[in-house]
Scaffold this motif. Structure first.
Motif, PDB file in Angstrom:
ATOM      1  N   GLN A   1       0.817  -1.216   0.000  1.00  0.00           N
ATOM      2  CA  GLN A   1       0.000   0.000   0.000  1.00  0.00           C
ATOM      3  C   GLN A   1       0.854   1.271   0.000  1.00  0.00           C
ATOM      4  O   GLN A   1       0.357   2.354  -0.271  1.00  0.00           O
ATOM      5  CB  GLN A   1      -0.942   0.004   1.209  1.00  0.00           C
ATOM      6  N   GLY A   2       2.126   1.123   0.307  1.00  0.00           N
ATOM      7  CA  GLY A   2       3.032   2.275   0.304  1.00  0.00           C
ATOM      8  C   GLY A   2       3.258   2.851   1.685  1.00  0.00           C
ATOM      9  O   GLY A   2       2.433   2.713   2.591  1.00  0.00           O
ATOM     10  N   THR A   3       4.400   3.500   1.822  1.00  0.00           N
ATOM     11  CA  THR A   3       4.739   4.192   3.058  1.00  0.00           C
ATOM     12  C   THR A   3       5.371   5.529   2.704  1.00  0.00           C
ATOM     13  O   THR A   3       6.177   5.627   1.783  1.00  0.00           O
ATOM     14  CB  THR A   3       5.680   3.335   3.942  1.00  0.00           C
ATOM     15  N   GLN A   4       4.989   6.569   3.424  1.00  0.00           N
ATOM     16  CA  GLN A   4       5.438   7.933   3.115  1.00  0.00           C
ATOM     17  C   GLN A   4       6.815   8.191   3.707  1.00  0.00           C
ATOM     18  O   GLN A   4       7.049   7.930   4.893  1.00  0.00           O
ATOM     19  CB  GLN A   4       4.446   8.954   3.655  1.00  0.00           C
ATOM     20  N   VAL A   5       7.692   8.713   2.892  1.00  0.00           N
ATOM     21  CA  VAL A   5       8.996   9.189   3.342  1.00  0.00           C
ATOM     22  C   VAL A   5       9.085  10.674   3.035  1.00  0.00           C
ATOM     23  O   VAL A   5       8.890  11.082   1.885  1.00  0.00           O
ATOM     24  CB  VAL A   5      10.142   8.426   2.652  1.00  0.00           C
ATOM     25  N   THR A   6       9.358  11.464   4.053  1.00  0.00           N
ATOM     26  CA  THR A   6       9.495  12.904   3.872  1.00  0.00           C
ATOM     27  C   THR A   6      10.850  13.340   4.404  1.00  0.00           C
ATOM     28  O   THR A   6      11.190  13.063   5.559  1.00  0.00           O
ATOM     29  CB  THR A   6       8.383  13.663   4.614  1.00  0.00           C
ATOM     30  N   VAL A   7      11.619  13.993   3.547  1.00  0.00           N
ATOM     31  CA  VAL A   7      12.950  14.456   3.913  1.00  0.00           C
ATOM     32  C   VAL A   7      12.934  15.972   3.945  1.00  0.00           C
ATOM     33  O   VAL A   7      12.668  16.627   2.938  1.00  0.00           O
ATOM     34  CB  VAL A   7      14.013  13.955   2.920  1.00  0.00           C
ATOM     35  N   SER A   8      13.198  16.539   5.109  1.00  0.00           N
ATOM     36  CA  SER A   8      13.184  17.987   5.265  1.00  0.00           C
ATOM     37  C   SER A   8      14.582  18.553   5.042  1.00  0.00           C
ATOM     38  O   SER A   8      15.587  17.912   5.359  1.00  0.00           O
ATOM     39  CB  SER A   8      12.676  18.366   6.649  1.00  0.00           C
ATOM     40  N   SER A   9      14.616  19.760   4.519  1.00  0.00           N
ATOM     41  CA  SER A   9      15.921  20.396   4.236  1.00  0.00           C
ATOM     42  C   SER A   9      16.417  21.191   5.421  1.00  0.00           C
ATOM     43  O   SER A   9      15.721  21.402   6.392  1.00  0.00           O
ATOM     44  CB  SER A   9      15.780  21.296   3.015  1.00  0.00           C
TER      45      SER A   9
END
Length: 115
Positions: A107-115
């Motif tokens: 189903q997917g998993t969210q990856v968020t990379v902040s700067s």
């Protein structure tokens, strides 16, 4: 039908690491290969990495040297170790089990990379 469930996504700062897991409800040897894909916001899905049942791996140019795909065949889990993450790695990451005529997708998993 073998089901796939991803986990391990989250929010991380640029330069950080995450390890994604893709757990199969049955043997991953039922697939001839496993793959990780990602879909950045507003963009098309792209192939990130693959691992064959024999252990051969391939990577997208954008992640080569930073990401590592591996499998624990005893646990039926495929991993994606992601190091030196960049903001452009932000995406929904999904795993795929490749089998003639009947692929399986998580189903997917969210990856968020902040700067």
């Amino acid at each position: 039908q073998v089901q796939l469930v991803e986990s391990g996504g989250g929010l991380v700062q640029a330069g950080g690491s995450l390890r994604l897991s893709c757990a199969a409800s049955g043997s991953i040897f039922s697939f001839y290969a496993m793959a990780w894909h990602r879909q950045p916001p507003g963009k098309q899905r792209e192939l990130v990495a693959t691992i064959s049942s024999g252990g051969t791996t391939n990577y997208a140019r954008s992640v080569k040297g930073r990401f590592t795909i591996s499998s624990d065949n005893a646990k039926n889990i495929v991993y994606l170790q992601m190091n030196s993450l960049k903001p452009e790695d932000t995406a929904v990451y999904s795993c795929q089990g490749l089998r003639s005529g009947s692929d399986s997708w998580g189903q997917g998993t969210q990856v968020t990379v902040s700067s």
